[in-house]
Scaffold this motif. Structure first.
Motif, PDB file in Angstrom:
ATOM      1  N   PRO A   1      -4.830  -0.621  -3.819  1.00  0.00           N
ATOM      2  CA  PRO A   1      -5.093  -0.029  -5.139  1.00  0.00           C
ATOM      3  C   PRO A   1      -5.992  -0.944  -5.963  1.00  0.00           C
ATOM      4  O   PRO A   1      -5.971  -2.165  -5.770  1.00  0.00           O
TER       5      PRO A   1
ATOM      6  N   GLU B   1       7.000  -3.647  -4.802  1.00  0.00           N
ATOM      7  CA  GLU B   1       6.653  -4.969  -4.282  1.00  0.00           C
ATOM      8  C   GLU B   1       6.461  -6.004  -5.378  1.00  0.00           C
ATOM      9  O   GLU B   1       6.061  -7.124  -5.086  1.00  0.00           O
TER      10      GLU B   1
ATOM     11  N   GLN C   1       0.789  -1.229   0.000  1.00  0.00           N
ATOM     12  CA  GLN C   1       0.000   0.000   0.000  1.00  0.00           C
ATOM     13  C   GLN C   1       0.823   1.282   0.000  1.00  0.00           C
ATOM     14  O   GLN C   1       0.474   2.241   0.682  1.00  0.00           O
ATOM     15  N   CYS C   2       1.888   1.297  -0.754  1.00  0.00           N
ATOM     16  CA  CYS C   2       2.670   2.538  -0.816  1.00  0.00           C
ATOM     17  C   CYS C   2       1.956   3.575  -1.668  1.00  0.00           C
ATOM     18  O   CYS C   2       2.208   4.758  -1.568  1.00  0.00           O
TER      19      CYS C   2
ATOM     20  N   ILE D   1       2.321  -5.635  -9.179  1.00  0.00           N
ATOM     21  CA  ILE D   1       1.454  -5.364 -10.326  1.00  0.00           C
ATOM     22  C   ILE D   1       1.876  -6.301 -11.450  1.00  0.00           C
ATOM     23  O   ILE D   1       3.041  -6.299 -11.866  1.00  0.00           O
TER      24      ILE D   1
ATOM     25  N   CYS E   1       1.605   3.454  -7.380  1.00  0.00           N
ATOM     26  CA  CYS E   1       0.887   3.193  -8.629  1.00  0.00           C
ATOM     27  C   CYS E   1      -0.268   4.169  -8.788  1.00  0.00           C
ATOM     28  O   CYS E   1      -0.508   4.704  -9.869  1.00  0.00           O
TER      29      CYS E   1
HETATM   30  S1  SF4 Z   1       0.555  -2.297  -5.996  1.00  0.00           S
HETATM   31 FE1  SF4 Z   1       2.682  -1.791  -5.659  1.00  0.00          FE
HETATM   32  S2  SF4 Z   1       2.836   0.382  -6.125  1.00  0.00           S
HETATM   33 FE2  SF4 Z   1       0.686  -0.070  -5.861  1.00  0.00          FE
HETATM   34  S3  SF4 Z   1       0.316   0.376  -3.724  1.00  0.00           S
HETATM   35 FE3  SF4 Z   1       0.732  -1.820  -3.854  1.00  0.00          FE
HETATM   36  S4  SF4 Z   1       2.923  -1.920  -3.460  1.00  0.00           S
HETATM   37 FE4  SF4 Z   1       2.510   0.204  -3.940  1.00  0.00          FE
END
Ligand code: SF4
Ligand SMILES: Cc1ncc(C[n+]2csc(CCOP(=O)(O)OP(=O)(O)O)c2C)c(N)n1
Ligand SMILES: Cc1ncc(C[n+]2csc(CCOP(=O)(O)OP(=O)(O)O)c2C)c(N)n1
Ligand code: SF4
Ligand code: SF4
Ligand code: SF4
Ligand code: SF4
Ligand code: SF4
Ligand SMILES: [Mg+2]
Ligand SMILES: [Mg+2]
Lengths: 280, 391, 74, 180, 391, 280, 180, 74
Positions: free
Chosen positions: C38, C58, C17-18, C61, C21
């Motif tokens: 996301p 991570e 959850q950074c 995606i 994206c």
């Molecule tokens: S999918 Fe990847 S970039 Fe997007 S919130 Fe999760 S860890 Fe972050």
């Protein structure tokens, strides 16, 4: 075709998610490295990753290459042994600003000087992440760290200047935010015969941020993005204007002879000079 | 620029009049050395010089690194590609190699580290003889780690034990320290190199498993896991962290303990095979002189001279220093009343000997640490004094 | 080669959850879902710049879910 | 001939003493099939100052590698002479380059202008050490002439065979009596 | 950024609820620390962080060096100016400090080296407890060199032994190793800092001789030569080479021997003064548990629990590890039939204990090296098993 | 007045002649250092010499200053401790190309980066003299050494470039032949606040000469003299023309803040921030 | 009240658990004059994943520094709950942030929406740990309220005294029964 | 201060005969003597450039012999 290339390279026997903090740039840099290797069509078997110790140096455990996670600071020295013993291998070093430039600084300059065909990617977060956020030799003056409670008083290295002065053939800087540029530079570095240094500015949203109140994941990425300028742009700025900027681009791209290649020539000469030693 | 010549004797064996250092590298070539990384230091430097000249002649590679830390790292890296590797140094450099030596022990990386001992501590007496690094060879790196160490007393033994060092390294997947001393390293003697058919050369054991199933620290083949080269189709990860059979970091207590137990067991369970020693006239001896390295020569001289005077002296030469083999000492003939341990240090291996000999016997050290070699006369004089026999 | 990716998948069990994206997709293809993870809102807007894939720390995606699912077993 | 010789070749750096030691050792060990141990001085103290090579040549296994007292002493320099003369055993032989060294007469002391010989008779100053080898050979018999010549020829730069042979045989051919 | 507060208690003593690492640096300030050089490493890093914050408040200086080699060199250099100096590290860094530690020993440079032990060998188990560097503390550097090493078992003892470490360093002109372990370093306990009048602070002994006549290694004042600061009117030279009383390099055999004898004698002759230990209920004990560092806590727990079950257990805690004091062991009450040596390693100090105890007694190691702390239950269980008392 | 200044500084208790070979440049460089210190009026008591290990590093034993002859490569690290613990002292480091640039390379670049007020004189003979003539990181390509029997294949560092890139305030090069220039540069270096590097090209007529057939004392000095050009001259030459040249002059002379000075400021701030910790 | 408590505060990084542990420890050790040992998880495994602080509070000297099983468990996250719930001693107390954790009911299990309380009732989510401290205090009496408040006030940034006091007393004032 | 040095002395017991003084004196003041050591031939030609002193690796060229003699005793 859009591809999530990294998944072809993750170690099948390793558990995920990885150990890095949410928003840490290390995963981004690792995936750029993998894409660069992939796009050069290098074989997994013959591409060796070598790292030292640090958050960043954990990267090789996740991807399916032969890999040596060495001792702190010595990645380039281990890598030199690997490359010398088997020059056929593609050797990529993963190191941090602490691992590569603090304790490992000597191997850094000597590897550059020898110009041995290794590509070293410096995960430069200007802090010792692994040990709790002490200042590193790339931390800016007046930033804070666990051992810089009054603000850092040591001037940082410019990793690219140092690498160039020490003799590396290819020297470039990119950031974790500029992941496509990063991939391109790493690719150029690996393709280049000789030593390549890619200095990557990458965020540590945990410890750097804690000591510097630099906000969370996105704040740090945005700050990196916003502070980035190209070499061309930098040339037009005064020192004061450049102060806080991250200058990206290719700093050196030259063709000094490569070490293992010259050594192979030497071997040829030596073999020819084998005298019939048995005299009696 | 080599300072020696090699000849061929009637049996076709190479012979020469060589320094210990020169002989060491020549023997390493016989053993299969393919990569040498080092940083010069007296009194080991000739080893590197010979390596620089000879290795590339025979398809090997030499590199002078920027220091000893990197030299040690380089030979470990090179060994991972399947090559036999070596470095050579002396006390100060040996201290600097310790961290990466520990790494090699934990990752079971075969390699040979020559330490030509000179006077210490610190810069000490760079050109003079000593045996001051015997305990360091075992305890110099942090944390418990298994070590094999051998010590030759003549140039011919340098040849023998250098080859042995490579063989042990390969066989046990462990770093081996060749503990030379300045005297043996710098003196010249006639040596005869064994013929290929007279020399057993051991190579590390490879795996036959499917690359997908390979585990670099697989325990299902016994305590010594098969080794595969970096660059082969076997892809794996190694780390200085405590690891599981895959080489991945682990902190699971049982995995930790199993690993440490195994890497020590693989050496300790083979102490008898690893333990090389010679006994001279011990059958009827009442006085036993124990020594290793170049002082053994003087011990033999003292024995011969003493026997002429009617003293029942025997000599026990340890060629293997580590692992320490208690059995040699617990099984000594009971006639032996006095044991003298001759060392060119302040008393190091004697600590181990005192520990394991439980029966009542007089154990004394004869220690010289003033930079000079100990002579047979000195030893004999000491023995005579001690035994009140001085006539 | 020129085959168009049909979809992007978010591996929630890897995602930390950074929100890179979400933040950095130039076409706002991705947004924060109700569960805090996301989610792809409108794949048709996607111009396949691969930025989201490259910026996901991570490796969460993905374009072909079946390949990656295997990675979880050890 | 004795069974056991302790020999010290001494002088200053650059006089080729180490090479002499190696040649003598190789000759005795490989060609005369003696037990030989040869050592030499090392390190900073070898820079500039006194320099030595030592040999023990024996018919049986040699224990002590380094002589303390010697049967044969060669000195090619004053400091070496001053330093090592006390170490000569009673009855020992001392060979001195009298063109360079002030010495005390005595039994077993053989002064010869070795360097002058090399310069004048051989025509090359640096062959003094080879001349000295010849002298030692004939005076002490510790090593055979054939062995010495063989070892010598294997050590020297190609093209210098003749002059070296000449120097060796010149040294051997010298007549001397000790200088009492 | 400090993570603790200090208060004042009724007697005016500073008190706090501190980690061992924090307490260590606070105690060092009391002892007079004025210069700290280090390189971060888990689990010692907090010491450096506190030093960075506190030293400049009180006129001291902190520097984070580029590695451990230079950190060790820097504290030696700084000590030559007369300042009390310290560094802190853990296993891998301790290995790297060994060369310069030997230099400090040979030149009799007072300084304190903290090694917070973590699991080894190599990178090992960075965040977990161990006592794997006990032998290394003595033998880690090449050549015989004298060492003092202390090991605390509680945060309060960290305070006590840190001050002691500085005092010993100054008094004996010798480096002192404070062998902590991760458990003691990271746990928080209430500690009470002694008042100035309760604390004996020892400073290095200065000379009264005429600067022209000063010899840095003068033996005419006994075995510990007076020290003078670089920068004072006393000008002299020090070297890592074996030196004479002027500090100039020497290879004279007698001077060499005299120097090595003296620097060892100055420690060994004071073994009784240097030897700190505690005995708990040993008077009537039949079973003795010997330990040091944090496991002592569990030994005491096992003793208490065991005594409740009628087992006559006593505990011997060694606070001083080096110099090793044989007298403690040769004088043990003869009632003691079983000795257990509890160590968080594969058995290190037990080797010394086995060596010096000559009488027939059962000596066994209780060793844990899986990264976990050893509990009182584990120890007791082992004792019960061994004594066949398991009910 | 013409003076043999060095004799006022020789250790009264030390025997001469010194240990260096006839014609070795080390004595020349040492006497230039002493004259520089003398001309700045520095007190003997408060000028500390620090060296590592090597022929060159033996220098401090001969002159009457407090002096620390350390371990190989660590001179700048010992010196950093001395200077930090007592910033009043003038600290001069004597090091070799091996001591300072091979094993000591990391301390070299970090001392430059910190710009601590130390003057380091590199006795650069492009060889490891002490250990018998192995190639050093400043040896030219194709020169010979004990470990370069086929000719050296490693490109040398340019010590001055490296020092400048790493951040030293003052960087200059002279030679043992140009003893007066050398003295001047050392004097400027000591006078300069911050780190000063003086790279001194000096002859090793024993070992360098042995392996390279470079002739004897005077030959080597003449070669150094004849190969020397100034920076100004060098700028007019092509790389090929510069190949074999020794470029002397001042490469950097700048005023980045000095380390111990900034630290003293930090101490002032820290003292002011001492809070009344005793709360209970 | 028992003489000996083993306590684990668990959750994930950033929830302030270590600070809680230090405050509780300081309160008990310095102001309640108990014997206390406090430890916490370290290193890479502390990044992101489960995080814990542990205390042993006793009326006599504490030997073992780290609890294996616990009398009191606080969990503020699901992974922590899952990992540590088996370590609770029979009769132990489990305090759960029910706004974040799915849990199993049982004797001695006290689920409370701690984070929600902090957000809604105190108005600042990050005070959840202080609310939890208050809860532990009133539920277990392992540490006195006064001591806790004193230690708390010494730790927090100036200007946040009131909100922290409020959170603590709010936590303390909560009424609960275990959730069987 | 401006006092002119009367003479230069060569300390033969320190001199190692490198001959730098002979070779590099710009005025040929110094030459090789019969004993193989340098000697001052004509001090009047000396322009006091101090080069010989600076280039003597042995500190063997001195202006005041009495001071330095003391240095030999230990
Ligand atoms: S999918 Fe990847 S970039 Fe997007 S919130 Fe999760 S860890 Fe972050
Ligand atoms: C010899 C040694 N010294 C110190 C350490 C502790 N240590 C581990 S990682 C690290 C710093 C890592 O910094 P960097 O390379 O920047 O990596 P990051 O964690 O920031 O990615 C340190 C000091 C160690 N493991 N070994
Ligand atoms: C740790 C360590 N490694 C190696 C050595 C051996 N050593 C001593 S001096 C030296 C090289 C010296 O070279 P340099 O600094 O150029 O000095 P020079 O002798 O050329 O003046 C080496 C490798 C040592 N003393 N210590
Ligand atoms: S501490 Fe910093 S560098 Fe390390 S994993 Fe976390 S964010 Fe990344
Ligand atoms: S590929 Fe580009 S446009 Fe498509 S979702 Fe990702 S970031 Fe957005
Ligand atoms: S070996 Fe070379 S550097 Fe060393 S003293 Fe001799 S000439 Fe000088
Ligand atoms: S320069 Fe000095 S050492 Fe050289 S010849 Fe002249 S006086 Fe002698
Ligand atoms: S001072 Fe100058 S002119 Fe005079 S003798 Fe010396 S070099 Fe010649
Ligand atoms: Mg970093
Ligand atoms: Mg040099």
């Amino acid at each position: 075709m859009m591809q999530d290339i990294i998944h072809q390279y993750l170690r099948p026997s390793k558990k995920f998610p990885h150990v890095w903090c949410p928003g840490c740039g290390d995963g981004i840099v690792l995936s750029a490295i993998v894409r660069a290797i992939h796009s050069l069509g290098k074989s997994k078997n013959e591409t060796v990753l070598v790292s030292g110790i640090g958050c960043s140096s954990r990267a090789p455990v996740y991807v399916d290459f032969p890999a040596l996670h060495g001792t702190h600071g010595r990645a380039l020295a281990f890598a030199t042994g690997i490359k010398m013993a088997n020059p056929e291998l593609t050797v990529v070093v993963i190191t941090g600003d602490g691992d590569g430039l603090a304790i490992g600084g000597n191997h850094f300059i000597h590897a550059c000087r020898r110009n041995i065909d290794i590509t070293a990617v410096v995960f430069n977060n200007s802090i010792y992440g692994m040990t709790g956020g002490q200042y590193s030799p790339t931390m800016k003056v007046n930033d804070y760290g666990a051992t810089a409670p009054y603000g850092n008083i040591e001037r940082p290295f410019d990793v690219c200047d140092l690498a160039s002065a020490a003799g590396a053939n290819f020297v470039a800087r990119a950031t974790a935010y500029h992941a496509i540029m990063l991939e391109k530079f790493i690719k150029m570095g690996i393709a280049k015969k000789g030593l390549s240094i890619i200095d990557v500015i990458t965020p540590c949203p945990t410890l750097y941020s804690f000591y510097n109140k630099a906000g969370k994941n996105i704040d740090m990425m945005e700050s990196i993005r916003d502070r980035t300028i190209t070499i061309q742009k930098a040339e037009q700025l005064s020192d004061a204007e450049k102060e806080d900027k991250i200058v990206v681009g290719i700093f050196a791209n030259r063709d000094f002879p490569e070490y293992t290649g010259i050594y192979s020539d030497l071997m040829e000469r030596a073999k020819r000079s084998v005298k019939d030693e048995e005299l009696l | 620029m080599l300072f020696y010549k090699l000849y061929k004797d009637e049996q076709g064996r190479k012979v020469g009049f060589l320094q210990g250092n020169e002989a060491c590298l020549e023997a390493a070539l016989i053993a299969g050395l393919k990569f040498f990384a080092g940083y010069p230091i007296t009194p080991s430097s000739e080893i590197a010089a010979v390596a620089a000249e000879k290795l590339p002649m025979y398809g090997g590679r030499f590199i002078q690194m920027e220091d000893e830390l990197s030299s040690m790292a380089a030979i470990v890296g090179a060994s991972m590609t399947g090559k036999k590797t070596m470095t050579a140094t002396s006390g100060p450099g040996f201290s600097l190699k310790q961290e990466n030596l520990g790494y090699a022990c934990l990752n079971e990386v075969p390699c040979v580290i020559v330490n030509v001992q000179r006077g210490g501590p610190s810069t000490g007496l760079p050109t003079q003889v000593s045996q001051g690094d015997v305990m360091q060879a075992k305890w110099g790196s942090h944390g418990d780690h298994p070590i094999i160490a051998l010590s030759p007393s003549s140039v011919q033994e340098v040849v023998e034990l250098t080859i042995q060092a490579f063989n042990f390294a390969e066989q046990y997947r462990n770093p081996v320290v060749l503990l030379m001393d300045e005297t043996v390293a710098h003196m010249r003697e006639k040596i005869v190199f064994p013929l290929a058919e007279e020399t057993e050369i051991i190579n590390r054991h490879h795996s036959e498993v499917d690359p997908q199933k390979y585990k670099p620290f697989d325990t299902s083949f016994g305590d010594i896991p098969p080794f595969e080269n970096f660059g082969s189709e076997y892809r794996y990860f190694i780390t200085g962290l405590i690891h599981d059979e895959y080489g991945y970091p682990t902190t699971k207590p049982l995995e930790v303990k199993n690993l440490l137990d195994r890497i020590h067991r693989k050496i300790n369970d083979h102490t008898q095979q690893l333990s090389l020693f010679e006994q001279y006239q011990t059958e009827d001896a009442e006085t036993l002189i124990i020594s290793y390295g170049s002082p053994v020569r003087s011990c033999l001289g003292a024995m011969e001279a003493g026997r002429k005077k009617g003293m029942k002296i025997g000599v026990l030469q340890l060629k293997t220093i580590w692992p320490f083999n208690p059995e040699i000492f617990t099984k000594l003939p009971s006639k032996i009343k006095n044991i003298y341990v001759v060392e060119l240090n302040m008393g190091q291996l004697i600590l181990e000997i005192e520990r394991v000999i439980k029966r009542k016997v007089n154990i004394q050290g004869i220690n010289k640490y003033d930079g000079l070699f100990i002579s047979d006369q000195e030893i004999l004089k000491y023995l005579e004094q001690q035994q009140g026999k001085k006539s | 080669m020129a085959k168009k990716t049909k979809y992007l998948y978010i591996k929630k069990n890897w995602c930390k959850q950074c929100m890179f994206c979400v933040e950095f997709c130039p076409r706002d293809v991705i947004e924060v879902g109700e569960d805090g993870y996301p989610r792809i809102v409108d794949i048709t807007k996607c111009r396949e710049c691969t930025l989201c894939i490259s910026l996901c720390p991570e490796f969460a995606i993905i374009t072909e879910p079946e390949v990656t699912e295997q990675l979880e077993v050890r | 001939m004795k069974n056991f010789y302790e020999i010290r070749l001494s002088g200053s750096g650059g006089q080729g003493l180490i090479t002499m030691g190696m040649i003598m050792g190789e000759a005795a060990a490989l060609f005369d099939h003696k037990y030989v141990v040869q050592t030499q001085s090392y390190g900073p103290e070898a820079r500039g100052g006194a320099c030595k090579a030592e040999l023990i040549i024996s018919n049986s296994r040699v224990n002590n590698p380094k002589p303390i007292t010697v049967d044969i002493l060669l000195t090619l320099s004053q400091p070496a002479y001053d330093k090592y003369i006390p170490d000569v055993k009673p009855g020992g032989i001392v060979i001195i380059d009298s063109s360079l060294v002030k010495y005390k007469k005595g039994k077993g002391v053989y002064p010869l202008p070795i360097t002058t010989f090399a310069e004048k008779d051989i025509g090359l100053k640096v062959t003094a050490n080879v001349v000295a080898l010849g002298i030692i050979c004939s005076l002490t018999k510790v090593v055979s002439y054939n062995a010495l010549e063989r070892a010598l020829l294997n050590r020297i730069p190609p093209g210098t065979e003749n002059i070296n042979k000449k120097a060796l045989s010149f040294g051997k051919s010298l007549k001397f009596k000790d200088n009492i």
